[in-house]
Design a protein around this motif. Structure first.
Motif, mmCIF file in Angstrom:
data_model
loop_
_atom_site.group_PDB
_atom_site.id
_atom_site.type_symbol
_atom_site.label_atom_id
_atom_site.label_comp_id
_atom_site.label_asym_id
_atom_site.label_seq_id
_atom_site.Cartn_x
_atom_site.Cartn_y
_atom_site.Cartn_z
ATOM 1 N N SER A 27 0.812 -1.216 0.000
ATOM 2 C CA SER A 27 0.000 0.000 0.000
ATOM 3 C C SER A 27 0.848 1.269 0.000
ATOM 4 O O SER A 27 0.596 2.195 -0.772
ATOM 5 C CB SER A 27 -0.942 0.005 1.204
ATOM 6 N N THR A 28 1.875 1.295 0.854
ATOM 7 C CA THR A 28 2.664 2.522 1.014
ATOM 8 C C THR A 28 4.179 2.285 0.988
ATOM 9 O O THR A 28 4.940 3.208 1.279
ATOM 10 C CB THR A 28 2.292 3.221 2.335
ATOM 11 N N LEU A 29 4.607 1.102 0.671
ATOM 12 C CA LEU A 29 6.015 0.706 0.643
ATOM 13 C C LEU A 29 6.602 0.609 2.046
ATOM 14 O O LEU A 29 7.246 -0.373 2.392
ATOM 15 C CB LEU A 29 6.852 1.685 -0.205
ATOM 16 N N ILE A 30 6.376 1.624 2.862
ATOM 17 C CA ILE A 30 6.902 1.670 4.230
ATOM 18 C C ILE A 30 5.742 1.661 5.233
ATOM 19 O O ILE A 30 4.601 1.966 4.881
ATOM 20 C CB ILE A 30 7.760 2.939 4.450
ATOM 21 N N GLY A 31 6.061 1.297 6.494
ATOM 22 C CA GLY A 31 5.030 1.210 7.519
ATOM 23 C C GLY A 31 4.616 2.560 8.084
ATOM 24 O O GLY A 31 5.248 3.587 7.828
ATOM 25 N N LYS A 32 3.554 2.545 8.890
ATOM 26 C CA LYS A 32 3.016 3.791 9.465
ATOM 27 C C LYS A 32 4.027 4.476 10.381
ATOM 28 O O LYS A 32 4.138 5.716 10.404
ATOM 29 C CB LYS A 32 1.729 3.482 10.245
ATOM 30 N N GLY A 33 4.758 3.668 11.156
ATOM 31 C CA GLY A 33 5.756 4.251 12.053
ATOM 32 C C GLY A 33 6.840 4.983 11.296
ATOM 33 O O GLY A 33 7.273 6.078 11.698
ATOM 34 N N LYS A 34 7.281 4.401 10.193
ATOM 35 C CA LYS A 34 8.326 5.034 9.380
ATOM 36 C C LYS A 34 7.794 6.284 8.679
ATOM 37 O O LYS A 34 8.515 7.283 8.538
ATOM 38 C CB LYS A 34 8.845 4.032 8.340
ATOM 39 N N ILE A 35 6.530 6.252 8.283
ATOM 40 C CA ILE A 35 5.911 7.440 7.679
ATOM 41 C C ILE A 35 5.924 8.602 8.660
ATOM 42 O O ILE A 35 6.271 9.738 8.307
ATOM 43 C CB ILE A 35 4.465 7.134 7.214
ATOM 44 N N GLN A 36 5.568 8.316 9.914
ATOM 45 C CA GLN A 36 5.548 9.372 10.935
ATOM 46 C C GLN A 36 6.955 9.890 11.204
ATOM 47 O O GLN A 36 7.169 11.099 11.376
ATOM 48 C CB GLN A 36 4.930 8.846 12.239
ATOM 49 N N LEU A 61 14.274 5.385 -3.046
ATOM 50 C CA LEU A 61 15.180 4.526 -3.799
ATOM 51 C C LEU A 61 14.401 3.456 -4.545
ATOM 52 O O LEU A 61 14.701 3.130 -5.695
ATOM 53 C CB LEU A 61 16.181 3.859 -2.845
ATOM 54 N N ASN A 62 13.386 2.912 -3.902
ATOM 55 C CA ASN A 62 12.593 1.828 -4.486
ATOM 56 C C ASN A 62 11.580 2.391 -5.481
ATOM 57 O O ASN A 62 11.094 3.520 -5.337
ATOM 58 C CB ASN A 62 11.853 1.066 -3.399
ATOM 59 N N HIS A 63 11.269 1.569 -6.471
ATOM 60 C CA HIS A 63 10.248 1.953 -7.457
ATOM 61 C C HIS A 63 8.879 2.003 -6.777
ATOM 62 O O HIS A 63 8.481 1.064 -6.092
ATOM 63 C CB HIS A 63 10.224 0.939 -8.596
ATOM 64 N N LEU A 64 8.164 3.105 -6.956
ATOM 65 C CA LEU A 64 6.820 3.250 -6.390
ATOM 66 C C LEU A 64 5.776 2.876 -7.427
ATOM 67 O O LEU A 64 5.801 3.367 -8.558
ATOM 68 C CB LEU A 64 6.579 4.696 -5.938
ATOM 69 N N THR A 65 4.866 2.002 -7.046
ATOM 70 C CA THR A 65 3.739 1.691 -7.933
ATOM 71 C C THR A 65 2.786 2.885 -7.930
ATOM 72 O O THR A 65 2.822 3.713 -7.010
ATOM 73 C CB THR A 65 2.985 0.444 -7.443
ATOM 74 N N PHE A 122 1.842 12.722 2.701
ATOM 75 C CA PHE A 122 2.766 13.864 2.669
ATOM 76 C C PHE A 122 2.131 14.979 1.836
ATOM 77 O O PHE A 122 2.442 15.167 0.658
ATOM 78 C CB PHE A 122 4.113 13.435 2.096
ATOM 79 N N GLN A 123 1.238 15.714 2.467
ATOM 80 C CA GLN A 123 0.351 16.643 1.771
ATOM 81 C C GLN A 123 1.067 17.741 0.997
ATOM 82 O O GLN A 123 0.688 18.085 -0.103
ATOM 83 C CB GLN A 123 -0.613 17.270 2.782
ATOM 84 N N ASN A 124 2.111 18.328 1.565
ATOM 85 C CA ASN A 124 2.734 19.487 0.923
ATOM 86 C C ASN A 124 4.196 19.244 0.565
ATOM 87 O O ASN A 124 4.994 20.182 0.541
ATOM 88 C CB ASN A 124 2.628 20.710 1.841
ATOM 89 N N ILE A 125 4.513 17.995 0.289
ATOM 90 C CA ILE A 125 5.880 17.629 -0.063
ATOM 91 C C ILE A 125 5.866 16.876 -1.390
ATOM 92 O O ILE A 125 5.045 15.984 -1.600
ATOM 93 C CB ILE A 125 6.516 16.751 1.035
ATOM 94 N N LYS A 126 6.777 17.240 -2.273
ATOM 95 C CA LYS A 126 6.881 16.534 -3.550
ATOM 96 C C LYS A 126 7.456 15.140 -3.316
ATOM 97 O O LYS A 126 8.391 14.969 -2.531
ATOM 98 C CB LYS A 126 7.799 17.295 -4.512
ATOM 99 N N LEU A 127 6.912 14.159 -4.010
ATOM 100 C CA LEU A 127 7.387 12.789 -3.933
ATOM 101 C C LEU A 127 7.903 12.357 -5.296
ATOM 102 O O LEU A 127 7.315 12.693 -6.324
ATOM 103 C CB LEU A 127 6.264 11.834 -3.506
ATOM 104 N N ILE A 128 8.985 11.593 -5.283
ATOM 105 C CA ILE A 128 9.550 11.091 -6.526
ATOM 106 C C ILE A 128 10.328 9.827 -6.196
ATOM 107 O O ILE A 128 10.847 9.686 -5.081
ATOM 108 C CB ILE A 128 10.458 12.161 -7.184
ATOM 109 N N ASP A 129 10.397 8.875 -7.126
ATOM 110 C CA ASP A 129 11.246 7.708 -6.899
ATOM 111 C C ASP A 129 12.474 7.797 -7.799
ATOM 112 O O ASP A 129 12.662 8.768 -8.540
ATOM 113 C CB ASP A 129 10.470 6.398 -7.092
ATOM 114 N N ARG A 130 13.330 6.791 -7.708
ATOM 115 C CA ARG A 130 14.602 6.813 -8.447
ATOM 116 C C ARG A 130 14.368 6.977 -9.952
ATOM 117 O O ARG A 130 15.086 7.741 -10.615
ATOM 118 C CB ARG A 130 15.373 5.519 -8.168
ATOM 119 N N VAL A 131 13.360 6.273 -10.466
ATOM 120 C CA VAL A 131 13.059 6.376 -11.895
ATOM 121 C C VAL A 131 12.693 7.808 -12.259
ATOM 122 O O VAL A 131 13.202 8.375 -13.230
ATOM 123 C CB VAL A 131 11.915 5.417 -12.279
ATOM 124 N N GLY A 132 11.818 8.407 -11.455
ATOM 125 C CA GLY A 132 11.407 9.787 -11.716
ATOM 126 C C GLY A 132 12.573 10.755 -11.641
ATOM 127 O O GLY A 132 12.651 11.729 -12.401
#
Length: 365
Positions: free
Chosen positions: A51-60, A77-81, A92-102
């Motif tokens: 669902s999110t690659l990482i767990g809830k604790g790591k997200i926080q 680093l990991n490819h995001l589906t 992460f409402q106000n933060i840009k997200l990108i993976d290695r491919v991007g």
């Protein structure tokens, strides 16, 4: 203003062998893209969270770090589906997200100079972003430019999928026209009777420096990744009697994104039409051995492994005599050079001439 970034990397059973190497490579790529790295978050996982690659604790934890360092970019680093991207975008409402491919696509967008290069990058970005367009549309409506927003541009990424597909079809038709012209140029090179020699290898291995030394030209040399996106061809005088057409090619990275492999297919196919490959490796890079295996695998995947080759270690000026001798013992067939200092380039030239004569004699027979 530079982007302030956090890298998030999940180490699992699929990437543990090359995890450290790819993480260091990602740090370099982020620097090449112009961002400032604030923190690296690593999670060891037996299974990836679908669902999110990482767990809830790591997200926080990442949220807290982002607040502390005033971060506006998170690079995975990991490819995001597409589903993972969408769910993380909500977290992460106000933060840009990108993976290695991007990120690699973003760097390509910065480096593209010719019409063909720009079209190829745009095609790769649109194919990558198409399944993620909903999330990117929301993100781009709130945020300004910077990493992850270069290339096709904000307007292109926020329109509906139908228009994106229409744009993709248009670019493909344009590329077909450009590539027909490339085919005509290739036929001209083949008719020139000059042997075609391509310099092949990882990005930042020193290909453009060697190209300049052999051709006495002035191609841009830059330690940043993917300085050369459009193959450059010049006449090189190996000696008074031997001239070759030398090609400076696009650099490789591990697991080059499929979107780029597809979009740059015609560019990579140039390697098949070479008479000789110079495989160039940065011997000062601690991961040079994996670069050798990956480069050979990629050439095999491209159907170009049958082309005669010369294996060359570059940047020996960065090593001690003892280190050089140890590597020579393990790789006796490799030529050791410093393109920067022109050290042993004469030895390389003699080997190029010898190989070209072998190829020419094969054609005659």
């Amino acid at each position: 203003m530079r982007d302030r970034a956090i890298i998030v990397a999940v180490r699992d059973k699929n990437n543990y062998k090359y995890f450290d190497e790819t993480l260091e490579e990602l740090k370099d790529l982020l620097s090449f893209a112009g961002a400032e790295l604030k923190f690296v978050v690593i999670q060891k996982a037996h299974e990836i969270n679908p669902s999110t690659l990482i767990g809830k604790g790591k997200i926080q934890e990442i949220k807290n770090l982002a607040d502390h360092f005033d971060v506006n970019l998170i690079v995975f680093l990991n490819h995001l589906t597409p589903a993972q991207f969408k769910n993380l975008e909500k977290e992460f409402q106000n933060i840009k997200l990108i993976d290695r491919v991007g990120l690699i696509l973003d760097i390509f967008a910065q480096r593209a100079r010719t019409i063909e290069g720009k079209l190829q990058v745009e095609l790769a970005q649109l194919n990558y972003l198409l399944p993620r367009i909903v999330g990117y549309g929301k993100m781009l409506s709130r945020l300004g430019g910077g990493i992850g927003t270069r290339g096709p541009g904000e307007k292109q990424l926020t329109i509906e999928k139908r228009k994106i597909l229409k744009r993709i079809n248009y670019i493909r038709k344009r590329l077909e026209m450009v590539q027909k012209n490339r085919s005509i140029q290739r036929k001209g090179r083949l008719r020139s009777n000059y042997p075609i020699v391509s310099i092949v290898g990882y990005t930042n291995a020193g290909k453009s420096t060697l190209f300049n030394v052999l051709t006495k030209s002035n191609v841009d040399v830059d330690r940043r990744a993917f300085t050369t996106l459009d193959p450059k061809t010049e006449l090189a005088y190996i000696d008074d009697k031997t001239q070759v057409l030398l090609i400076d090619t696009v650099g490789f990275v591990r697991n080059l994104p499929k979107e780029l492999m597809d979009a740059f297919k015609a560019t990579f196919e140039e390697l098949i039409y070479s008479d000789l490959h110079i495989l160039l490796f940065d011997v000062s890079n601690p991961n040079f051995e994996s670069h050798i295996s990956y480069t050979n695998k990629l050439l095999d995947d491209l159907g170009a492994s049958f082309i005669p080759k010369i294996n060359v270690f570059n940047k020996i000026d960065k090593l001690s005599e003892e280190e050089i001798n140890k590597i020579k013992e393990k790789y006796p067939d490799f030529i050791m050079i410093s393109a920067k200092n022109k050290q042993n380039v004469d030895i390389l030239k003699k080997q190029i001439k010898r190989k070209i004569l072998e190829v020419t004699n094969e054609y005659k027979n």
